[in-house]
Design an enzyme around this catalytic site. Structure first.
Site, PDB file in Angstrom:
ATOM      1  N   LYS A 105       0.835  -1.209   0.000  1.00 20.42           N
ATOM      2  CA  LYS A 105       0.000   0.000   0.000  1.00 20.42           C
ATOM      3  C   LYS A 105       0.868   1.257   0.000  1.00 20.42           C
ATOM      4  O   LYS A 105       2.048   1.206   0.352  1.00 20.42           O
ATOM      5  CB  LYS A 105      -0.947  -0.026   1.208  1.00 20.42           C
ATOM      6  CG  LYS A 105      -0.250  -0.043   2.544  1.00 20.42           C
ATOM      7  CD  LYS A 105      -1.201  -0.433   3.689  1.00 20.42           C
ATOM      8  CE  LYS A 105      -0.426  -0.484   4.986  1.00 20.42           C
ATOM      9  NZ  LYS A 105      -1.157  -1.204   6.052  1.00 20.42           N
ATOM     10  N   TYR A 121      14.382  30.347   8.186  1.00 23.20           N
ATOM     11  CA  TYR A 121      13.194  31.034   8.678  1.00 23.20           C
ATOM     12  C   TYR A 121      13.272  31.204  10.195  1.00 23.20           C
ATOM     13  O   TYR A 121      13.701  30.287  10.899  1.00 23.20           O
ATOM     14  CB  TYR A 121      11.936  30.225   8.362  1.00 23.20           C
ATOM     15  CG  TYR A 121      11.484  30.343   6.938  1.00 23.20           C
ATOM     16  CD1 TYR A 121      11.040  31.554   6.425  1.00 23.20           C
ATOM     17  CD2 TYR A 121      11.493  29.231   6.102  1.00 23.20           C
ATOM     18  CE1 TYR A 121      10.615  31.663   5.112  1.00 23.20           C
ATOM     19  CE2 TYR A 121      11.070  29.328   4.784  1.00 23.20           C
ATOM     20  CZ  TYR A 121      10.629  30.550   4.294  1.00 23.20           C
ATOM     21  OH  TYR A 121      10.213  30.654   3.004  1.00 23.20           O
TER      22      TYR A 121
HETATM   23  C1  LIG Z   1      -0.290  -2.199   6.651  1.00 29.19           C
HETATM   24  C2  LIG Z   1      -0.836  -3.498   7.047  1.00 29.19           C
HETATM   25  C3  LIG Z   1      -0.008  -4.636   7.217  1.00 29.19           C
HETATM   26  C4  LIG Z   1       1.499  -4.565   7.134  1.00 29.19           C
HETATM   27  O1  LIG Z   1       2.037  -4.021   8.308  1.00 29.19           O
HETATM   28  P1  LIG Z   1       3.612  -3.951   8.559  1.00 29.19           P
HETATM   29  O2  LIG Z   1       3.728  -3.504   9.942  1.00 29.19           O
HETATM   30  O3  LIG Z   1       4.138  -2.967   7.565  1.00 29.19           O
HETATM   31  O4  LIG Z   1       4.149  -5.315   8.318  1.00 29.19           O
HETATM   32  C5  LIG Z   1      -0.610  -5.849   7.457  1.00 29.19           C
HETATM   33  N1  LIG Z   1      -1.963  -5.959   7.569  1.00 29.19           N
HETATM   34  C6  LIG Z   1      -2.777  -4.885   7.464  1.00 29.19           C
HETATM   35  C7  LIG Z   1      -4.241  -5.072   7.603  1.00 29.19           C
HETATM   36  C8  LIG Z   1      -2.252  -3.625   7.205  1.00 29.19           C
HETATM   37  O5  LIG Z   1      -3.070  -2.573   7.110  1.00 29.19           O
END
Ligand SMILES: *Cc1c(COP(=O)(O)O)cnc(C)c1O
Length: 369
Positions: free
Chosen positions: A36, A260
């Site tokens: 993702k 800044y």
């Molecule tokens: C993002 C996510 C993962 C992966 O998590 P990590 O900590 O990056 O391994 C697994 N399952 C779900 C449902 C997620 O949203």
């Protein structure tokens, strides 16, 4: 045109991480890689060919991300965590047509998928998401058996898997993991044909009892540790380094300021390097005056405030610094002060946020090493 900002992703580090994860979970456990948010900011476009040959399937958040994997030519298992909008029939149909495995957590979502499957004329595979305590996506565990029955009563929907997600696998107090696990196990249907999965990176690394027959690693594949509270070290290698080039070097007098708010005052005659990266590229503004970068292999403190497109670093103690010298913004050595983990700690956030924020101006490429 050449860009001064590059993120190099090491193919061998990714292979290594997938290898150690496979070894750790053992035979018979599938690796469904979570990609993702553009592979946690690492860049799906460049990583896809490498990842596709290494894993057993992909998990994404949104329907758009799922369909993009099909556009890239991926024919394998794709799990979509989030549902299509209830009135977006076009996307609902496309998900079924493209044989994306959808997440079901309610009867109304189930009805939408059944309708889409009937319109399209295909059977829709689904995984049931059970909320065992995280309090986010998922049907409350108590109501799961009822929803399983409802799925099985749908003529065009097929239940192929069931999953849950842990709220505290990477926290200091992880007792809740065991409560969630017990609850999850208690609602698993007796027939052994379903894919069962629960473990994210932290659970994979520390809790073998959560592996079932599939795991969902994200961050670990990219080589970062989800938190500092893990007990096991499986030897992950960070895959990414981010580099820039110095675009200017100037001499400043003792007592002068920079950035800044003129927040930084030089307490001696100094040399300042200008680095063309800022918070617009995902380099957190709160790292101002806290982080270091490396110029020619040596530490250069980020001085003054990080701007949107540039920042200033103190190179007084680094001999022979010149315009065009390499600046290592993020190191792929996890013990370096500018590793993803250490930058996250300094910024008061988690490694995930550091990589996800890296902007589109940073050109990603895979190092075939
Ligand atoms: C993002 C996510 C993962 C992966 O998590 P990590 O900590 O990056 O391994 C697994 N399952 C779900 C449902 C997620 O949203």
């Amino acid at each position: 045109m050449k860009n001064y900002l590059t993120a190099s992703i090491s193919a061998s580090a990714i292979r290594h991480n997938v290898g150690v994860l496979r070894k750790h979970v053992g035979d018979g456990v599938e690796l469904c890689l979570v990609v993702k948010d553009d592979c946690y900011g690492h860049g799906m476009n460049v990583l896809y060919p490498l990842l596709a040959e290494l894993v057993d399937g992909f998990a994404v958040a949104s329907p758009v991300e799922a369909l993009e994997l099909r556009q890239k030519g991926y024919h394998g298992f794709v799990l979509c965590f989030l549902s299509a909008y209830f009135d977006d029939f076009e996307v609902q149909d496309e998900l079924v047509w493209q044989e994306i495995t959808q997440t079901v957590m309610s009867k109304s979502a189930l009805a939408s998928i059944q309708e889409a499957a009937r319109r399209v004329g295909k059977t829709a595979p689904v995984h049931l998401k059970v909320d065992t305590g995280m309090g986010r996506m998922g049907i409350p565990a108590k109501q799961a058996p009822d929803l399983i029955e409802a799925i099985r009563a749908c003529p065009d929907v097929r239940l192929t898997g069931i999953y849950t997600h842990f709220a505290t696998a990477d926290e200091q107090d992880r007792s809740e993991v065991f409560e969630q696990l017990t609850l999850f196990k208690s609602i698993l249907p007796p027939d052994g044909n379903l894919v069962c999965h629960a473990a994210n990176s932290a659970a994979i690394i520390d809790f073998p009892e959560t592996h079932f027959n599939m795991v969902r690693p994200g961050l670990a594949v990219y080589g970062c540790h989800p938190s500092e509270f893990l007990s096991n070290d499986i030897g992950l290698k960070p895959c990414m380094s981010v580099k820039a080039k110095l675009i200017a070097v100037k001499h400043v007098r003792e007592g002068s300021h920079c950035g800044y708010g003129l927040s930084h005052t030089f307490d001696r005659d100094s040399r300042v390097g200008i680095v063309p990266i800022g918070y617009g590229d995902g380099y957190f503004r709160c790292l101002s005056g806290k982080a270091i970068v490396r110029v020619n292999g040596q530490d250069a403190p980020v001085c003054g405030r990080v701007s949107m497109d540039q920042m200033t670093v103190d190179v007084t103690d680094i001999p022979d610094v010149q315009v065009g010298d390499d600046v290592e913004i993020i190191s792929s050595d996890s013990s370096a002060p500018n590793s993803v983990e250490n930058l996250a700690r300094l910024a008061g956030t988690i490694p995930y946020e550091i990589t996800c924020h890296l902007g589109h101006n940073i050109i990603r490429h895979v190092l075939v090493d």
